[in-house]
Write a protein that holds these residues in place. Structure first.
Motif, mmCIF file in Angstrom:
data_model
loop_
_atom_site.group_PDB
_atom_site.id
_atom_site.type_symbol
_atom_site.label_atom_id
_atom_site.label_comp_id
_atom_site.label_asym_id
_atom_site.label_seq_id
_atom_site.Cartn_x
_atom_site.Cartn_y
_atom_site.Cartn_z
ATOM 1 N N GLU A 243 1.055 -1.334 -0.134
ATOM 2 C CA GLU A 243 -0.028 -0.145 0.050
ATOM 3 C C GLU A 243 0.761 1.222 -0.002
ATOM 4 O O GLU A 243 0.495 2.300 -0.464
ATOM 5 C CB GLU A 243 -0.957 0.091 1.094
ATOM 6 N N LEU A 244 1.933 1.323 0.705
ATOM 7 C CA LEU A 244 2.674 2.603 0.927
ATOM 8 C C LEU A 244 3.987 2.458 0.170
ATOM 9 O O LEU A 244 4.648 3.540 -0.018
ATOM 10 C CB LEU A 244 3.309 2.602 2.594
ATOM 11 N N SER A 245 4.348 1.428 -0.796
ATOM 12 C CA SER A 245 5.320 1.307 -1.871
ATOM 13 C C SER A 245 6.610 1.607 -1.248
ATOM 14 O O SER A 245 7.196 2.304 -1.305
ATOM 15 C CB SER A 245 5.111 2.337 -2.996
ATOM 16 N N ILE A 246 6.832 0.940 0.037
ATOM 17 C CA ILE A 246 8.132 1.161 0.629
ATOM 18 C C ILE A 246 8.614 -0.419 0.856
ATOM 19 O O ILE A 246 7.890 -1.392 0.889
ATOM 20 C CB ILE A 246 7.838 1.697 2.223
ATOM 21 N N PRO A 247 9.830 -0.534 1.057
ATOM 22 C CA PRO A 247 10.390 -1.865 1.199
ATOM 23 C C PRO A 247 10.469 -2.258 2.602
ATOM 24 O O PRO A 247 10.547 -1.512 3.500
ATOM 25 C CB PRO A 247 11.972 -1.754 0.502
ATOM 26 N N LEU A 248 10.737 -3.632 2.662
ATOM 27 C CA LEU A 248 10.682 -4.275 4.109
ATOM 28 C C LEU A 248 12.127 -3.666 4.964
ATOM 29 O O LEU A 248 12.083 -3.402 5.995
ATOM 30 C CB LEU A 248 10.956 -5.548 4.101
ATOM 31 N N ALA A 249 13.223 -3.420 4.118
ATOM 32 C CA ALA A 249 14.270 -3.024 4.549
ATOM 33 C C ALA A 249 15.166 -2.274 3.297
ATOM 34 O O ALA A 249 15.043 -2.624 2.197
ATOM 35 C CB ALA A 249 15.266 -4.104 5.090
ATOM 36 N N ARG A 250 15.865 -1.287 3.842
ATOM 37 C CA ARG A 250 16.753 -0.486 2.587
ATOM 38 C C ARG A 250 18.034 -0.182 3.429
ATOM 39 O O ARG A 250 18.084 0.248 4.691
ATOM 40 C CB ARG A 250 16.037 0.555 1.959
ATOM 41 N N LYS A 251 18.872 0.224 2.618
ATOM 42 C CA LYS A 251 20.261 0.799 3.138
ATOM 43 C C LYS A 251 20.060 2.241 3.285
ATOM 44 O O LYS A 251 19.499 2.987 2.202
ATOM 45 C CB LYS A 251 21.539 0.388 2.399
ATOM 46 N N ARG A 252 20.371 2.983 4.267
ATOM 47 C CA ARG A 252 20.159 4.592 4.296
ATOM 48 C C ARG A 252 21.220 4.965 3.451
ATOM 49 O O ARG A 252 22.319 4.725 3.472
ATOM 50 C CB ARG A 252 20.153 5.014 5.797
ATOM 51 N N PRO A 253 20.873 6.311 2.726
ATOM 52 C CA PRO A 253 21.983 7.176 2.310
ATOM 53 C C PRO A 253 22.809 7.765 3.120
ATOM 54 O O PRO A 253 22.495 7.710 4.125
ATOM 55 C CB PRO A 253 21.085 8.341 1.508
ATOM 56 N N VAL A 254 24.162 8.042 2.756
ATOM 57 C CA VAL A 254 25.276 8.553 3.577
ATOM 58 C C VAL A 254 24.513 9.658 4.536
ATOM 59 O O VAL A 254 24.857 10.046 5.685
ATOM 60 C CB VAL A 254 26.360 8.824 2.961
ATOM 61 N N GLY A 255 23.848 10.761 3.913
ATOM 62 C CA GLY A 255 23.473 11.909 4.398
ATOM 63 C C GLY A 255 22.553 11.697 5.390
ATOM 64 O O GLY A 255 22.540 12.205 6.603
ATOM 65 N N GLU A 256 21.657 10.454 5.319
ATOM 66 C CA GLU A 256 20.496 10.332 6.279
ATOM 67 C C GLU A 256 21.247 9.261 7.394
ATOM 68 O O GLU A 256 20.823 9.679 8.507
ATOM 69 C CB GLU A 256 19.593 9.470 5.599
ATOM 70 N N GLN A 257 22.156 8.825 7.204
ATOM 71 C CA GLN A 257 22.911 8.027 8.193
ATOM 72 C C GLN A 257 23.658 9.121 9.403
ATOM 73 O O GLN A 257 23.398 8.943 10.563
ATOM 74 C CB GLN A 257 24.329 7.239 7.539
ATOM 75 N N LYS A 258 24.219 10.184 8.707
ATOM 76 C CA LYS A 258 24.744 11.097 9.634
ATOM 77 C C LYS A 258 23.805 11.948 10.386
ATOM 78 O O LYS A 258 24.171 12.257 11.323
ATOM 79 C CB LYS A 258 25.701 12.081 8.639
ATOM 80 N N GLU A 259 22.513 12.243 9.666
ATOM 81 C CA GLU A 259 21.654 13.034 10.485
ATOM 82 C C GLU A 259 21.134 12.046 11.504
ATOM 83 O O GLU A 259 20.793 12.716 12.572
ATOM 84 C CB GLU A 259 20.341 13.393 9.413
ATOM 85 N N LEU A 260 20.767 10.882 11.388
ATOM 86 C CA LEU A 260 20.416 9.775 12.353
ATOM 87 C C LEU A 260 21.523 9.883 13.520
ATOM 88 O O LEU A 260 21.095 9.865 14.797
ATOM 89 C CB LEU A 260 20.044 8.493 12.010
ATOM 90 N N LEU A 261 22.670 9.628 13.179
ATOM 91 C CA LEU A 261 23.828 9.464 14.171
ATOM 92 C C LEU A 261 23.817 10.939 15.168
ATOM 93 O O LEU A 261 23.924 10.812 16.308
ATOM 94 C CB LEU A 261 25.242 9.176 13.593
ATOM 95 N N ILE B 204 21.848 2.536 12.078
ATOM 96 C CA ILE B 204 22.385 3.932 11.560
ATOM 97 C C ILE B 204 22.365 3.502 10.049
ATOM 98 O O ILE B 204 21.952 4.357 9.039
ATOM 99 C CB ILE B 204 23.613 4.385 12.041
ATOM 100 N N GLN B 205 22.752 2.261 9.531
ATOM 101 C CA GLN B 205 22.879 2.028 8.223
ATOM 102 C C GLN B 205 21.939 1.525 7.458
ATOM 103 O O GLN B 205 21.635 1.561 6.302
ATOM 104 C CB GLN B 205 24.364 1.026 7.952
ATOM 105 N N HIS B 206 21.049 0.941 8.263
ATOM 106 C CA HIS B 206 19.690 0.377 7.526
ATOM 107 C C HIS B 206 18.391 0.792 8.169
ATOM 108 O O HIS B 206 18.212 1.006 9.128
ATOM 109 C CB HIS B 206 19.781 -1.108 7.547
ATOM 110 N N ASP B 207 17.454 0.998 7.310
ATOM 111 C CA ASP B 207 16.184 1.358 7.651
ATOM 112 C C ASP B 207 15.196 0.114 7.538
ATOM 113 O O ASP B 207 15.108 -0.356 6.369
ATOM 114 C CB ASP B 207 15.758 2.608 6.701
ATOM 115 N N LEU C 40 14.917 -0.168 18.647
ATOM 116 C CA LEU C 40 15.626 -0.064 17.429
ATOM 117 C C LEU C 40 16.770 -1.077 17.360
ATOM 118 O O LEU C 40 16.755 -1.803 16.255
ATOM 119 C CB LEU C 40 16.049 1.201 16.585
ATOM 120 N N CYS C 41 17.552 -1.165 18.442
ATOM 121 C CA CYS C 41 18.681 -1.898 18.438
ATOM 122 C C CYS C 41 18.092 -3.378 18.595
ATOM 123 O O CYS C 41 18.533 -4.512 18.060
ATOM 124 C CB CYS C 41 19.590 -1.512 19.528
ATOM 125 N N PHE C 42 17.008 -3.400 19.394
ATOM 126 C CA PHE C 42 16.418 -4.874 19.731
ATOM 127 C C PHE C 42 16.048 -5.421 18.324
ATOM 128 O O PHE C 42 16.301 -6.784 18.136
ATOM 129 C CB PHE C 42 15.329 -4.562 20.460
#
Length: 461
Positions: A50-68, A220-223, A256-258
């Motif tokens: 329905e939402l056209s999103i994957p079960l998992a994806r690698k975050r882009p580098v910019g998104e990784q930095k932002e989350l960190l 950080i690396q995977h959404d 999230l770690c769990f």
């Protein structure tokens, strides 16, 4: 004819007892769980579609930095969660349990089970009051308890001072078994964090901290799609709770770690459930292309974050908080949302609760049943969350002391029955499920230990 029925039921009961240790019995359990698992996965997959999103994806580098950068302030982030919904809520799970049947019994044809008028129709063995009294003997009226003001001959402050002294000795000796026995009478607030750490055999070694940091790196690396379910659950529950909203950041970090922790998969070895699998696109059904999803095998449901929230009062160092929660989950909490015949499993707890009420408060039980307010429909949500979010935190921690002390969740069913007993006069006057729920809507003023003591050792004979 009656004699034949009785003889037949005894034979069936004997066969079922034999089956309990057999592969066939575990297969029956797995079949019941299998259909429920399929429903959960269907809900998850349809959300993806329905939402056209994957079960998992690698975050882009910019998104990784932002989350960190905002790791310690994730509560300030407000992602749009309007399109996400919990995969299931406790009331959905209850409907599954209500429909469970043992093929060795036709509608509870056992003579001993025929009179059970509750919603759970599985003839499992649960403790009666004499057995519960024996099991919870340290909760007796003549035993000192933390959480009780005036029930023993010993003045409470004298008992508390002596109890603290003994607790300090237990901690000095680092004796896990002694600590477990000790908290059956309650843990002093100042010693609880250390005592639970000792009972759960948690050690904060450098490798444990490193393991937590590795899980954090994975976040950080995977959404993952389940990240959104975690965010949504925290927003719907803990963030709106007067006790727990301040711990929002901790809850995101731990949960999230769990979800990435593959060591959690080990508990499936003694669980009737199996971890859900995802397949690489185009390889559906080919086991060599299957991975567990999420990596820990646990799909969070509505209220899941409340298993973590009370622990935030005790542990403020993220890796330690994480270890404690993970151990509490794989020892206890997984049983509250898994279908099994275990005495601490949710099915047995439901049956124990209904049996206690029907046996010892029959008038109340029949009244509520007649007006369409089956008691289990009210108490189920308390038990499935181990009362987290319903009791005041100090009372909840006293209750969880006893879960650790007795290595059992059966006290949840006893407390649920005790709450109904405590409010019995008001409940006898209600004429609908909504009115009964209103009487039991607020448990935050209840004192857990007096309720348990009175129900087990004073009121019921």
């Amino acid at each position: 004819m009656l004699q034949e029925d009785s003889d037949l039921s005894l034979i069936i009961a004997h066969i079922v007892q034999k089956l309990k240790g057999s592969n066939l019995y575990s297969q029956l359990e797995r079949q019941a769980w299998g259909s429920w698992e399929k429903r959960i996965l269907k809900s998850l997959n349809s959300m993806c579609t329905e939402l056209s999103i994957p079960l998992a994806r690698k975050r882009p580098v910019g998104e990784q930095k932002e989350l960190l950068n905002k790791w310690n302030e994730m509560g300030t982030d407000e992602p749009d969660l309007s399109l996400f919904r919990p995969v299931y809520a406790p009331k959905d799970f209850l409907e599954v349990l209500i429909n469970l049947r043992n093929p060795n019994y036709e509608n509870g044809d056992s003579v001993s089970f025929r009179s059970h008028l509750g919603l759970i129709q599985l003839p499992l063995k649960v403790k009666d009051i004499p057995e519960l009294k024996e099991f919870f003997v340290e909760l007796g009226l003549n035993t000192g308890q933390l959480g009780i003001d005036d029930s023993t001959q010993v003045p409470p402050e004298l008992f508390e001072n002596e109890h603290v002294r003994i607790g300090q000795k237990v901690l000095a000796e680092q004796d896990s078994a002694a600590a477990q026995q000790y908290v059956r009478q309650g843990s002093p607030t100042a010693l609880r964090a250390e005592l639970w750490t000792l009972i759960l055999n948690i050690s904060s070694q450098p490798e444990d901290i490193l393991y937590y940091e590795q899980l954090k790196t994975n976040v950080i690396q995977h959404d993952l799609l389940v990240d959104n379910l975690i965010y949504k659950d925290v927003k719907l529950t803990a963030s709106n709770d007067d006790y727990y909203f301040v711990f929002e950041d901790y809850l995101y970090q731990v949960l999230l770690c769990f979800s990435r922790d593959t060591s959690v998969l080990a508990h499936f070895a003694y669980n009737s459930a199996s971890p859900p699998k995802s397949y690489i696109r185009g390889k559906l059904g080919l086991e060599e292309y299957a991975v567990f999803y999420p990596p820990n095998g646990v799909i969070p449901f509505h209220g899941f974050s409340m298993y973590v929230a009370p622990l935030c009062f005790l542990y403020h160092e993220p890796s330690k908080l994480y270890q404690i929660f993970r151990e509490m989950y794989v020892r206890f909490f997984f049983r509250l949302h898994s279908i099994s015949s275990h005495p601490s499993g949710i099915v047995s707890l439901c049956l124990l609760f209904e049996t206690l009420l029907q046996t010892y408060l029959p008038q109340l039980f029949y009244h509520l049943r007649e007006i369409g307010a089956q008691p289990l429909r009210i108490s189920f949500k308390w038990m499935v969350r181990a009362f987290s979010g319903y009791l005041a935190t100090d009372q909840l921690l006293l209750l969880w002391d006893r879960i650790l002390g007795y290595n059992s969740l059966e006290i949840l069913a006893v407390l649920a029955a005790a709450v109904f007993a405590f409010r019995a006069v008001n409940l006898m006057e209600v004429t609908s499920l909504a009115a009964a729920e209103a009487v039991l809507a607020d448990l935050s003023t209840l004192k857990v230990m007096p309720l348990l003591q009175i129900f087990l050792f004073a009121t019921v004979t």
